[in-house]
Design a protein around this motif. Structure first.
Motif: not given
Length: 299
Positions: A91-110
């Motif tokens: 498998r390929l694994w990408i290590v990224m910055e951990l960002v605690e956030a809502l997505t735009l999709e979730e925000t508009v859903g709310h």
């Protein structure tokens, strides 16, 4: 040691997988801890769906790894930072910055939809990261509301380089199967190569979703949406107000007629000034948090 699903608990002798943070059509995102730098990170686990075999598969994987490494060189507050890239266990694994956030999709859903001034602010910040990436020769290929993160102080575009890992990057015209057709530029659906103008279409479609509360092409099934996206213009926006000019410019079906990122940034900056929201000059590093006027007041 392994997880309950047979995956390594310790990845690359450095990253301890803690728990599954999210699952989507592109893979699994893990919350993990970097033992060397003693920081929490997010790791995306990807099982590439290449359409090649033998030597072709090896070439595709090399191209994908090279593109992901290019994305890792990006450094901008509106782009999720890529720290590392590994290949382990098939498998390929990408290590990224951990960002605690809502997505735009979730925000508009709310909220139902976002007001003009907030949508313009999100767009202005995102364009900064997108222009930075395009200036470095890196395309996103899969901008959509699920890849746009809102933290309160930052607007962040995630998954740079991951679209290439899910498809066969040996041909730049391939659209990965997970991409939502409502957010893919018409020329890409017809098999033309990805380019900055195609990213701008997807960016515009995401802003359309934010301010209208629905995608530019409605439909209950992917094939229904695909049929509309292939044959007609998006429905005219009805809630966008002054943003309508920006959306119409970004969502022109012919890529050569689409407005540029610089033009869109100027229009968004003008809208924000009219709304009394201060912005940094286009091209500068963004500062400050979301507009003080709550988007909830417009919903």
């Amino acid at each position: 040691m392994e997880t309950g699903t047979g995956r390594p608990r310790l990845l690359g002798d450095r990253y301890r997988l803690v728990s599954v943070k999210e699952r989507d059509g592109r893979g699994v995102i893990w919350r993990a801890h970097d033992l060397r730098l003693r920081r929490d990170v997010a790791i995306k686990e990807i099982r590439p769906r290449f359409h090649a075999d033998g030597a072709g598969l090896d070439d595709a994987r090399r191209r994908a790894m090279r593109e992901a490494r290019s994305a890792g060189r990006l450094s901008h507050p509106a782009v999720v930072a890529v720290h590392d890239l590994l290949e382990e266990g098939g498998r390929l694994w990408i290590v990224m910055e951990l960002v605690e956030a809502l997505t735009l999709e979730e925000t508009v859903g709310h909220l139902g939809h976002l007001p003009v001034h907030w949508t313009a602010w999100i767009g202005f910040r995102l364009l900064g990261g997108l222009r930075h990436a395009h200036g470095a020769g890196v395309l996103h290929r899969d901008i959509n509301p699920g890849n746009i993160l809102l933290t309160g102080e930052r607007v962040v575009l995630s998954d740079f380089g991951i679209a290439a890992l899910n498809g066969d990057p040996s041909t730049s015209s391939t659209v990965p199967v997970h991409c939502a057709p409502a957010y893919v530029a018409p020329e890409r659906l017809r098999g033309r190569p990805a380019n900055p103008a195609a990213d701008l279409w997807s960016f515009g479609a995401s802003l359309y979703f934010a301010v209208e509360g629905r995608p530019p092409y409605p439909g209950a099934h992917a094939l229904e949406v695909l049929g509309q996206a292939m044959t007609r213009d998006p429905d005219p926006p009805v809630k966008a107000g002054p943003l309508g000019r920006v959306l119409r410019g970004l969502l022109r079906r012919a890529p050569e007629e689409r407005i540029t990122a610089d033009h869109a940034a100027r229009l968004l900056s003008k809208i924000l000034r009219m709304e009394g929201v201060s912005v940094d000059p286009p091209g500068s590093r963004p500062r400050g948090s979301l507009p003080t006027r709550s988007p909830c007041s417009a919903v």
